[in-house]
Write a protein that holds these residues in place. Structure first.
Motif, PDB file in Angstrom:
ATOM      1  N   LEU A 553       0.753  -1.341   0.090  1.00 58.41           N
ATOM      2  CA  LEU A 553       0.264  -0.089  -0.001  1.00 58.41           C
ATOM      3  C   LEU A 553       0.813   1.192  -0.041  1.00 58.41           C
ATOM      4  CD1 LEU A 553      -2.845  -0.923   2.421  1.00 58.41           C
ATOM      5  CD2 LEU A 553      -2.986  -0.671  -0.185  1.00 58.41           C
ATOM      6  N   GLU A 554       1.935   1.191   0.779  1.00 56.72           N
ATOM      7  CA  GLU A 554       2.921   2.454   0.890  1.00 56.72           C
ATOM      8  C   GLU A 554       3.417   2.615  -0.702  1.00 56.72           C
ATOM      9  OE1 GLU A 554       5.803   1.756   3.620  1.00 56.72           O
ATOM     10  OE2 GLU A 554       4.323   1.952   5.533  1.00 56.72           O
ATOM     11  N   GLU A 555       3.731   1.649  -1.282  1.00 56.52           N
ATOM     12  CA  GLU A 555       4.368   1.772  -2.681  1.00 56.52           C
ATOM     13  C   GLU A 555       3.297   2.238  -3.620  1.00 56.52           C
ATOM     14  OE1 GLU A 555       7.506   1.382  -5.189  1.00 56.52           O
ATOM     15  OE2 GLU A 555       7.536   1.259  -2.966  1.00 56.52           O
ATOM     16  N   MET A 556       2.018   1.550  -3.691  1.00 53.96           N
ATOM     17  CA  MET A 556       1.176   1.892  -4.412  1.00 53.96           C
ATOM     18  C   MET A 556       0.324   3.398  -4.306  1.00 53.96           C
ATOM     19  SD  MET A 556       0.152  -0.416  -6.556  1.00 53.96           S
ATOM     20  CE  MET A 556       0.129  -2.183  -7.090  1.00 53.96           C
ATOM     21  N   PHE A 557       0.439   3.723  -3.090  1.00 53.02           N
ATOM     22  CA  PHE A 557      -0.238   4.999  -2.781  1.00 53.02           C
ATOM     23  C   PHE A 557       0.962   6.268  -2.874  1.00 53.02           C
ATOM     24  CE2 PHE A 557      -3.658   2.450  -1.253  1.00 53.02           C
ATOM     25  CZ  PHE A 557      -4.902   3.080  -1.599  1.00 53.02           C
ATOM     26  N   ASN A 558       2.225   5.771  -3.153  1.00 51.99           N
ATOM     27  CA  ASN A 558       3.197   6.955  -3.394  1.00 51.99           C
ATOM     28  C   ASN A 558       2.735   7.907  -4.233  1.00 51.99           C
ATOM     29  OD1 ASN A 558       5.331   8.461  -3.577  1.00 51.99           O
ATOM     30  ND2 ASN A 558       6.893   6.717  -3.077  1.00 51.99           N
ATOM     31  N   PRO A 559       2.744   9.184  -3.983  1.00 53.56           N
ATOM     32  CA  PRO A 559       2.339  10.199  -4.858  1.00 53.56           C
ATOM     33  C   PRO A 559       3.338  10.317  -6.036  1.00 53.56           C
ATOM     34  CG  PRO A 559       2.177  10.835  -2.545  1.00 53.56           C
ATOM     35  CD  PRO A 559       2.738   9.801  -2.744  1.00 53.56           C
ATOM     36  N   ASP A 560       4.355   9.659  -5.916  1.00 51.87           N
ATOM     37  CA  ASP A 560       5.189   9.923  -7.048  1.00 51.87           C
ATOM     38  C   ASP A 560       4.931   8.792  -8.078  1.00 51.87           C
ATOM     39  OD1 ASP A 560       6.697  11.781  -5.479  1.00 51.87           O
ATOM     40  OD2 ASP A 560       8.359  10.298  -4.989  1.00 51.87           O
ATOM     41  N   ILE A 561       4.364   7.815  -7.647  1.00 54.99           N
ATOM     42  CA  ILE A 561       3.849   6.916  -8.775  1.00 54.99           C
ATOM     43  C   ILE A 561       2.837   7.298  -9.630  1.00 54.99           C
ATOM     44  CG2 ILE A 561       2.715   4.617  -9.055  1.00 54.99           C
ATOM     45  CD1 ILE A 561       4.599   3.565  -7.010  1.00 54.99           C
ATOM     46  N   GLY A 562       1.953   8.123  -8.987  1.00 53.72           N
ATOM     47  CA  GLY A 562       1.004   8.763  -9.755  1.00 53.72           C
ATOM     48  C   GLY A 562      -0.434   8.106  -9.876  1.00 53.72           C
ATOM     49  N   MET A 563      -0.746   7.114  -9.152  1.00 52.34           N
ATOM     50  CA  MET A 563      -1.865   6.120  -9.259  1.00 52.34           C
ATOM     51  C   MET A 563      -2.978   6.727  -8.610  1.00 52.34           C
ATOM     52  SD  MET A 563      -0.553   2.272  -8.552  1.00 52.34           S
ATOM     53  CE  MET A 563      -2.349   1.577  -8.919  1.00 52.34           C
ATOM     54  N   PHE A 564      -2.825   7.412  -7.832  1.00 55.45           N
ATOM     55  CA  PHE A 564      -3.771   8.089  -6.739  1.00 55.45           C
ATOM     56  C   PHE A 564      -3.267   9.658  -6.585  1.00 55.45           C
ATOM     57  CE2 PHE A 564      -4.175   3.499  -5.838  1.00 55.45           C
ATOM     58  CZ  PHE A 564      -5.549   3.492  -5.970  1.00 55.45           C
ATOM     59  N   THR A 565      -4.348  10.349  -6.424  1.00 55.74           N
ATOM     60  CA  THR A 565      -4.007  11.724  -5.953  1.00 55.74           C
ATOM     61  C   THR A 565      -4.452  11.793  -4.483  1.00 55.74           C
ATOM     62  OG1 THR A 565      -6.207  12.528  -6.586  1.00 55.74           O
ATOM     63  CG2 THR A 565      -4.667  12.669  -8.268  1.00 55.74           C
ATOM     64  N   TYR A 566      -4.103  12.755  -3.752  1.00 54.93           N
ATOM     65  CA  TYR A 566      -4.130  12.936  -2.425  1.00 54.93           C
ATOM     66  C   TYR A 566      -4.630  14.295  -1.998  1.00 54.93           C
ATOM     67  CZ  TYR A 566      -2.914  12.777   2.726  1.00 54.93           C
ATOM     68  OH  TYR A 566      -3.135  13.015   4.072  1.00 54.93           O
ATOM     69  N   ASP A 567      -5.657  14.419  -1.301  1.00 54.73           N
ATOM     70  CA  ASP A 567      -6.034  15.807  -0.924  1.00 54.73           C
ATOM     71  C   ASP A 567      -5.768  16.162   0.318  1.00 54.73           C
ATOM     72  OD1 ASP A 567      -7.950  17.810   0.051  1.00 54.73           O
ATOM     73  OD2 ASP A 567      -9.367  17.138  -1.503  1.00 54.73           O
ATOM     74  N   GLU A 568      -4.976  17.418   0.701  1.00 50.19           N
ATOM     75  CA  GLU A 568      -4.378  17.616   2.029  1.00 50.19           C
ATOM     76  C   GLU A 568      -5.574  17.953   2.938  1.00 50.19           C
ATOM     77  OE1 GLU A 568      -1.510  17.379   3.303  1.00 50.19           O
ATOM     78  OE2 GLU A 568      -0.269  16.930   1.646  1.00 50.19           O
ATOM     79  N   SER A 569      -6.760  18.429   2.433  1.00 50.06           N
ATOM     80  CA  SER A 569      -7.707  18.820   3.210  1.00 50.06           C
ATOM     81  C   SER A 569      -8.542  17.762   3.889  1.00 50.06           C
ATOM     82  CB  SER A 569      -8.665  19.993   2.560  1.00 50.06           C
ATOM     83  OG  SER A 569      -9.416  19.096   1.615  1.00 50.06           O
ATOM     84  N   THR A 570      -8.707  16.778   2.853  1.00 50.41           N
ATOM     85  CA  THR A 570      -9.490  15.565   3.472  1.00 50.41           C
ATOM     86  C   THR A 570      -8.806  14.425   4.116  1.00 50.41           C
ATOM     87  OG1 THR A 570      -9.671  14.532   1.299  1.00 50.41           O
ATOM     88  CG2 THR A 570     -11.359  16.129   2.095  1.00 50.41           C
ATOM     89  N   LYS A 571      -7.447  14.466   3.761  1.00 51.61           N
ATOM     90  CA  LYS A 571      -6.467  13.298   3.901  1.00 51.61           C
ATOM     91  C   LYS A 571      -6.991  12.159   3.231  1.00 51.61           C
ATOM     92  CE  LYS A 571      -4.503  16.020   6.744  1.00 51.61           C
ATOM     93  NZ  LYS A 571      -3.112  16.824   6.492  1.00 51.61           N
ATOM     94  N   LEU A 572      -7.490  12.030   2.058  1.00 53.14           N
ATOM     95  CA  LEU A 572      -8.252  10.997   1.460  1.00 53.14           C
ATOM     96  C   LEU A 572      -7.509  10.801  -0.065  1.00 53.14           C
ATOM     97  CD1 LEU A 572     -11.824  11.469   2.243  1.00 53.14           C
ATOM     98  CD2 LEU A 572     -10.179   9.889   3.150  1.00 53.14           C
ATOM     99  N   PHE A 573      -7.498   9.763  -0.587  1.00 51.47           N
ATOM    100  CA  PHE A 573      -6.970   9.235  -1.828  1.00 51.47           C
ATOM    101  C   PHE A 573      -8.202   9.296  -2.852  1.00 51.47           C
ATOM    102  CE2 PHE A 573      -3.330   7.997   0.769  1.00 51.47           C
ATOM    103  CZ  PHE A 573      -2.268   8.535   0.161  1.00 51.47           C
ATOM    104  N   TRP A 574      -7.951   9.581  -4.092  1.00 48.49           N
ATOM    105  CA  TRP A 574      -8.868   9.388  -5.277  1.00 48.49           C
ATOM    106  C   TRP A 574      -7.871   8.909  -6.355  1.00 48.49           C
ATOM    107  CZ3 TRP A 574     -13.691   8.000  -5.714  1.00 48.49           C
ATOM    108  CH2 TRP A 574     -14.157   8.079  -6.949  1.00 48.49           C
ATOM    109  N   TYR A 575      -8.629   8.207  -7.153  1.00 53.42           N
ATOM    110  CA  TYR A 575      -7.834   7.709  -8.281  1.00 53.42           C
ATOM    111  C   TYR A 575      -7.565   8.732  -9.303  1.00 53.42           C
ATOM    112  CZ  TYR A 575     -10.628   3.440  -7.165  1.00 53.42           C
ATOM    113  OH  TYR A 575     -11.151   2.470  -6.437  1.00 53.42           O
ATOM    114  N   ASN A 576      -6.410   8.626  -9.845  1.00 55.56           N
ATOM    115  CA  ASN A 576      -5.877   9.681 -10.875  1.00 55.56           C
ATOM    116  C   ASN A 576      -6.403   9.210 -12.398  1.00 55.56           C
ATOM    117  OD1 ASN A 576      -4.247  11.495 -12.352  1.00 55.56           O
ATOM    118  ND2 ASN A 576      -2.454  11.046 -11.402  1.00 55.56           N
TER     119      ASN A 576
END
Length: 822
Positions: A553-576
């Motif tokens: 999960l740490e690898e997949m949700f790494n912002p550098d990979i770009g699979m998911f986007t991260y919202d700083e305000s909600t602390k949630l991930f969404w599909y890129n």
């Protein structure tokens, strides 16, 4: 006439046993006025009255107003009770004048009740009304005909009754055809839900012949009198055995749909939750209601769905209190199961009607359903045929018959009238033997009742236990199939799902291995998981698998990979939507989430709720933007609420723009030639709906379908969908953020010489309890691998504190915490 005469005599015997004849010198041993007579409660008196009728026992003459009839001592023979119309001879010594003799009343109307009540108030004697209430409310025929909207349907004579009954049956048949197919209308609401642009299913008025408002007014007027309340209670006790027989053997609803009026009228009694009703009447009444045919249950549910929240809540609390009262009044164990308690089972079935009424009456979205992908075929089907096995999934997913009849699912309700949590019955959950209940649910559902068929009454912890049993049995089944196959084919197959990965290539290794399994035999994903890190020693008893999940999960949700986007305000991930990764990567994430549920492991993932709704089969709508894209949601909300000139002031069209992975703008037309269609006050709801659909569905369709495919590879055969709501699925995967360290302390075990009374242990817990919220989460992360509690809270977490060697001056060491369920 013989039936009426018999009923009349039984009433006389009952009054004689409960009130007496009024003669102080009475010598009749079957009369309450007799010296030495032992008082009887109403239930015992009713049974005794039937016995006296059968033996043609002696009846006393009238010495007071104790008796409800107008006959003399000649009543021991049915032919002397009156003429063929039920009218008593004029020479009888009546308590009331002929015009006040209410024996000719065969059904009740609101006006008739008030007329009798007025006479009783004038004479300050309510016994005539009490007797009328007892007679009508204890008679199925009388209650069916009472409080009708159309007064012309009431026959005044038996000949008229036959004529009207024939007409009513024809009319009811037509009504049944009209109401069975529920009419639905589309509404465009100005509320937030209306902005989804979905087609909302709304019920038209359910046609019933009973005047419900009149019934409510009568109850409100009469229940303030304690004697009246007793009359209703006793009448219901008399009524239920006959109704149960009618429903069991005579199919009365099929011939007369107005038979449902009995249940409509009785359920309007606001005293049903009182102890007397819960003990004497409601168990029998619930058994009757549970025997109604499916169309009748559906009609009753639709009717109740149109009631106010207060009325639905009252009915819900009535059935809940009956379940609770029964559960705490009895003792259950593995030999005496709560599943065998007819009262609890019947009440749960009745509560299901209220639950679905609560769903139908809430905010529904029966559209926006995700398209189901066909289950992938595997080589194991041939294997199962070879071994004579049959996979249960081939029977199709479990669908509740009432849910199918109503055409609505729990998932379709965004906001019920009453929160779902209020339908959970904790005392029932405490006594439920989930291993036995699971067996009934999966194997013996035809002859044994399983509370998993009423999942709304179970809490998430109990349901997760059922899922746990399902997963473990599935794992054992896979081992058995593998062993049998090895014997037949002579090949040694692995009974477990073994993954051997390298830490520095964990994604590639896991992806290749799981892809091969998914293509060759997806059933292998339902074997018990064992993970091995290459070059490292260790046996996977849960800790290694948990570490594997976290690293993936740490690898997949790494912002550098770009699979998911991260919202700083909600602390949630969404599909890129602009992700360059192939679908296999998203499938791997779905498999990991499914394996986490299947292997009872909590993951540190942060998705908005719409992801879990989509996994359960619902597309995202504008309303789901609240937590996934809060800024966009607020903008669209302001557009809907704007009172000025939308077209002139906003200057927006049906063409929207986004930025891709490299920051370049991308335009998308929500409609054909969208850049030429301005948004105005008339079409802004459509714009908002299309915008939400694009963001949550269309723009990430490729990524999500791959993600869901992986998730379903593991969970498709489990009862996940029929037991859990989306928020409960999130709880299964991510655990709870509500941390009760007091519960953790109470369940912690000690080893190596430590005990809860040791000074060092007391100091340890004092230190832990003094931590702030963030430090507590870090402590939990250190000991369990996640900062969340499992389903059911930290009390379900088993932690062992042991000495690290014989040197007591050293700090306490930790054995690997084990998470398991009792």
């Amino acid at each position: 006439m013989k039936r009426a005469a018999a009923k009349h005599l039984i009433e006389r015997y009952f009054c004689q046993l409960t009130e007496g004849c009024g003669n102080g010198a009475c010598t009749n041993e079957f009369c309450a006025s007799c010296l030495g007579f032992q008082p009887l409660d109403h239930n015992t008196a009713a049974i005794r009255a039937l016995e006296l009728y059968k033996m043609n026992a002696k009846l006393c003459g009238r010495h007071s107003a104790a008796f409800p009839d107008n006959s003399s001592a000649k009543e021991t023979h049915p032919t002397l009770l009156g003429d063929r119309h039920g009218k008593m001879p004029d020479h009888e010594d009546n308590l009331f004048p002929p015009r006040e003799d209410f024996r000719e009343v065969h059904y009740l109307t609101e006006e008739k009740v008030y007329e009798i009540l007025s006479i009783c108030e004038g004479k300050k004697d309510y016994s005539p009304l009490i007797r009328v209430i007892g007679r009508i409310f204890s008679s199925a025929d009388g209650l069916v005909q009472s409080f009708r909207k159309d007064k012309e349907q009431h026959p005044n004579t038996k000949e008229q009754h036959k004529t009207h009954q024939a007409k009513d049956e024809d009319k009811d048949e037509d009504d049944k055809e009209r109401t069975t197919a529920m009419e639905q209308e589309s509404e465009a609401s100005a509320s937030m839900e209306g902005a989804t642009g979905s087609t909302e299913n709304r019920l038209g008025p359910v046609e019933v012949s009973v005047d419900i408002e009149a019934v409510r007014r009568v109850y409100d007027r009469l229940l303030s009198n304690e004697k009246m309340e007793s009359a209703f209670l006793n009448a219901l006790v008399y009524l239920t055995p006959n109704v149960e027989l009618d429903l069991t053997y005579l199919d009365v609803y099929d011939t007369n749909p107005d038979y449902l009026n009995i249940f409509i009228i009785v359920m309007e009694n606001s005293s049903l939750h009182s102890p007397e009703y819960l003990e004497m009447a409601m168990p029998l009444f619930c058994k009757c209601m549970s025997k109604l045919p499916l169309p009748a249950l559906a009609k009753l549910t639709r009717l109740w769905s149109q009631y106010s929240v207060e009325h639905i809540r009252r009915m819900m609390e009535t059935f809940q209190q009956l379940i609770t009262y029964t559960v705490i009044s009895n003792e259950y164990d593995s030999d005496s199961l709560v599943n065998d308690d007819e009262c609890v089972v019947a009440a749960a079935k009745c509560l299901k009607l209220v639950f679905y009424a609560n769903v139908l009456g809430g905010d529904l979205d029966t559209g926006h359903n995700e398209e189901e992908e066909p289950a992938s075929e595997s080589s194991e089907l041939t294997l199962q045929e070879l071994l004579g096995e049959e996979r249960s999934s081939k029977k199709g997913p479990r669908v509740d018959p009432l849910e199918k009849e109503l055409g609505v699912r729990t998932l379709d309700c965004r906001r019920p009238l009453i929160p779902f949590e209020e339908f959970v019955n904790e005392p029932l959950n405490d006594v439920l033997e989930m291993d036995k209940d699971f067996t009934f649910f999966k194997v013996d559902s035809e002859s044994k009742f399983s509370f998993q068929s009423c999942p709304f009454i179970l809490n998430a912890c109990t349901k997760s236990l059922g899922l746990y049993y399902d997963n473990r049995i599935s794992m054992y089944s896979e081992r058995r199939i593998t062993a049998l196959y090895s014997l037949v084919q002579g090949q040694q197959l692995n009974p477990y799902l073994r993954l051997k990965v390298r830490r520095d290539h964990i994604i590639d290794d896991a992806l290749v291995r799981l892809e091969m399994i998914a293509m060759e035999n997806p059933a292998d994903l339902r074997k018990q998981l064992f993970v091995e890190f290459e070059g490292e020693q260790g046996v996977d008893e849960g800790g290694v698998s948990k570490e594997f999940f976290q690293l993936v999960l740490e690898e997949m949700f790494n912002p550098d990979i770009g699979m998911f986007t991260y919202d700083e305000s909600t602390k949630l991930f969404w599909y890129n939507p602009s992700s360059l990764e192939n679908e296999a990567q998203f499938t791997l994430i779905g498999i990991v989430l499914g394996l986490a549920i299947y292997n009872n492991c909590i993951l540190d993932v942060h998705f908005p709720m719409v992801v879990y709704r989509k996994l359960m089969g619902k597309k995202g709508t504008y309303l789901d933007l609240t937590d996934s894209h809060p800024v966009l949601y607020q903008s669209l909300r302001e557009l809907l609420d704007y009172e000025g000139d939308v077209e002139e002031d906003m200057m927006i069209t049906f063409q929207i723009s986004q930025t891709d992975l490299f920051g370049d703008p991308i335009t998308y037309d929500l409609k054909e030639n969208g850049d030429k269609i301005p948004v105005n006050a008339d079409n802004r709801k459509e714009f908002v709906s299309l915008y939400g659909d694009y963001i949550l569905n269309k723009s990430v369709e490729r990524q999500f379908k791959a993600f869901r495919r992986g998730f379903q590879m593991v969970t498709n055969e489990s009862p996940l969908k029929c037991l859990f709501r989306p928020e409960e699925v999130e709880l299964l995967i991510c655990g709870s953020r509500n941390l009760d360290f007091q519960a953790l302390e109470e369940t912690t075990e000690y080893d190596g010489g430590y005990s809860k009374d040791c000074r060092i242990i007391k100091d340890f817990w004092e230190t832990v309890h003094s931590f702030g919220e963030e430090d507590k989460r870090l402590f939990l992360q250190f000991t369990t691998g996640t900062d969340r509690a499992p389903v059911g809270g930290l009390g379900k977490l088993k932690m062992i504190i042991a000495k690290n060697g014989p040197d007591t001056d050293r700090n306490p060491g930790w054995k690997s915490p084990r998470i398991w369920r009792e």
